[in-house]
Scaffold this active site. Structure first.
Site, PDB file in Angstrom:
ATOM      1  N   SER A 258       0.836  -1.191   0.000  1.00 22.61           N
ATOM      2  CA  SER A 258       0.000   0.000   0.000  1.00 22.61           C
ATOM      3  C   SER A 258       0.873   1.244   0.000  1.00 22.61           C
ATOM      4  CB  SER A 258      -0.883   0.011   1.247  1.00 22.61           C
ATOM      5  OG  SER A 258      -0.060   0.196   2.379  1.00 22.61           O
ATOM      6  N   LYS A 259       0.253   2.326  -0.415  1.00 24.92           N
ATOM      7  CA  LYS A 259       0.944   3.629  -0.462  1.00 24.92           C
ATOM      8  C   LYS A 259       1.553   3.983   0.883  1.00 24.92           C
ATOM      9  CE  LYS A 259      -2.193   6.707  -1.852  1.00 24.92           C
ATOM     10  NZ  LYS A 259      -3.260   6.650  -2.811  1.00 24.92           N
ATOM     11  N   ARG A 260       0.840   3.619   1.949  1.00 28.96           N
ATOM     12  CA  ARG A 260       1.298   4.043   3.264  1.00 28.96           C
ATOM     13  C   ARG A 260       2.570   3.315   3.679  1.00 28.96           C
ATOM     14  NH1 ARG A 260      -1.691   2.337   7.049  1.00 28.96           N
ATOM     15  NH2 ARG A 260      -3.154   1.278   5.677  1.00 28.96           N
TER      16      ARG A 260
END
Ligand code: GLU
Length: 501
Positions: A258-260
């Site tokens: 994920s982006k995070r």
């Protein structure tokens, strides 16, 4: 088999993501391998989150990777190419409206007037009863009069698709046979909101049907959407395309990437100095393998070999070390002039950030290529590797100057002796790597020092770093004058060092 038509359908709500790039690549490779057509369609119906800048990034990074498409817009906001346009969903609204009118007329969908409050109450009741959420069918059987009455009250219905009872089976080209009972789809689902905006499940199928897609190759996160899509293809009277769901890309801890948690934008990899040859090679191996030991393959070679049979079912773990290794392998394959050119923007960035004082010219870089080319995991590593060459005023602190096994006095004695050795035995004319090494080795031996310690002291004194290309090559690159000046400065630094009593 007719020539395949496949597509990538990105939403311009973020920069080009690793996962989208991988899906685009697999579709591209599938089309190229099978003499098919690869289409790019922009799914820009989320007007609030879609931007022209994201669209530009997606198209630009795909171009950079060398992934070309046969139909679709080539530039952000630009013209379409291809007979099935427009290729932006916001320009296809009347097609969705027409398809919606058709399924409504055929009673395959119905207007639903349930209020958000009613739907919310349904959901809460189901939750309390430990049942999965599902539309209860309140509006499924309204008579024409009942619908008309609601319209007269000023209510606007959403359009809900009738999910027929039964089982849906399909042969996923990666996962094999998949079977889903339509009872598990959550009931009749909305395809057009009450304000008239069509939803993803509907637009994607209307377009895949209209654009005559033969294969839908996309991420496994869409697997649960596929039964709905199959029902919609059937309702629209269209042949159901083949499906292939690609394994998810996972973080090393096997959570979904994920982006995070991870770096996911292709632009960020580019900015760090990953080169497109390596990235497409790496992305191809994220879930696919040649079936052999070979792992270094160009885009053309990949296009000659790609098949869906060798796509794995299990998640593909993103391994940055392997990507860096591949990138290093591809950097070694560049010819010198190409490498020099590709390094320029990274050197300029280092200068702009104050990490180096001046950007070397191609002429200055050329002789360094043999010592740097094999040592760059990324183009962006150039400053770390040999930035010391382009720093005017190198100062090194005393802590780094003294090698681990040595104290100040030994280091001082060693640097003074090394300076003498360099001055005496090597004339000002030649300053070659093979001429520097023997006198310095002889010095270490004469004084009972480990050559490694002596070389480390010299390395740190003249480069400020403990890891560099081979020491003597580094000294030659630096030149005699600067080597001596830096040794002098290190000696002075050590002389001024406070020695604890
Ligand atoms: N716009 C969708 C996405 O970006 C496309 C999904 C699909 O390939 O059907 O996820």
């Amino acid at each position: 088999m007719p020539a395949p038509r496949v597509r990538i359908a990105p939403s311009p709500t973020g920069p080009l993501h690793i996962g989208t790039a991988r899906t685009a690549l697999f579709n591209y490779l599938y089309a190229r391998r099978n003499g098919g057509t690869f289409v790019l369609r922009l799914e820009d119906t989320d007007v609030a989150r879609s931007t022209l800048a994201f669209e530009a990034d997606i198209l630009e990074q795909l171009h950079w990777l060398g992934i070309t498409w046969d139909e679709g817009p080539d530039a952000a906001g630009g013209e379409d190419r291809g007979p099935f346009g427009p290729y932006r969903q916001m320009q296809r609204l009347e097609r969705y409206a027409e398809a919606a009118a058709r399924v409504l007329a055929e009673d395959k969908a119905y207007p639903c007037y349930c209020t958000p409050e009613e739907l919310d109450a349904d959901r809460k009741a189901q939750e309390a009863a430990h049942k999965p959420p599902r539309y209860v069918g309140r509006c499924a059987n309204l008579t024409l009069e009942e619908r008309a009455a609601r319209e007269t009250e000023g209510k606007r219905g959403a359009l809900r698709f009738r999910v027929p009872a039964g089982k849906i089976r399909f042969d996923d080209l990666v996962r094999g046979e998949v079977e889903i009972d339509t009872a598990n789809l959550g009931g009749d689902f909305v395809i057009v909101r009450s304000d008239g905006t069509p939803l993803y499940h509907f637009t994607v199928v209307v377009d895949d049907a209209a654009m005559e897609m033969t294969h839908i190759i996309r991420g496994e996160d869409h697997l649960s959407n596929t039964p709905k899509h199959i029902l919609l293809f059937q309702a629209l009277g269209h042949t159901v395309p083949a499906f292939a769901h690609l394994p998810l890309i996972l973080n090393p801890d096997r959570t979904k990437m994920s982006k995070r948690k991870s770096q996911t934008a292709i632009a960020d990899y580019r900015a760090q100095g990953f080169i497109p040859e390596a990235l497409v090679n790496y992305l191809a191996l994220l879930g696919w393998s040649t079936g052999t030991e070979e792992e270094i393959l160009s885009l053309d070679e990949l296009a000659g070999r790609f098949d869906l049979e060798h796509v794995q079912k299990g998640g593909a773990v993103f391994d940055r070390e392997r990507l860096e290794w591949l990138n290093g392998q591809w950097i070694r394959r560049l010819d010198a002039e190409d490498l020099i050119e590709r390094l320029q923007p990274f050197l300029e960035a280092d200068r702009d950030a104050g990490r180096i004082d001046l950007v070397p010219s191609p002429e200055e870089l050329r002789p360094l290529v043999p010592i740097i080319q094999e040592r760059l995991p990324t183009l962006g590593a150039i400053g770390d590797l040999v930035g010391f060459l382009w720093i005017e005023d190198l100062s090194v602190d005393t802590v780094t100057l003294v090698p681990k096994r040595w104290d100040r006095d030994t280091t001082l004695a060693a640097l003074r002796a090394a300076r003498e050795a360099i001055l005496e035995s090597i004339g000002p004319v030649t300053f070659e790597a093979d001429e520097l090494e023997p006198p310095l080795r002889a010095l270490a031996e004469a004084r009972g020092w480990k050559a490694g310690d002596l070389f480390m002291a010299i390395r740190v004194a003249v480069t400020g770093r403990t890891a560099t290309p081979p020491l003597f090559d580094s000294l030659v690159a630096l030149g005699r004058e600067r080597t001596l000046a830096r040794l002098d400065r290190a000696i002075a630094t050590l002389e001024g060092m406070e020695v604890p009593a």
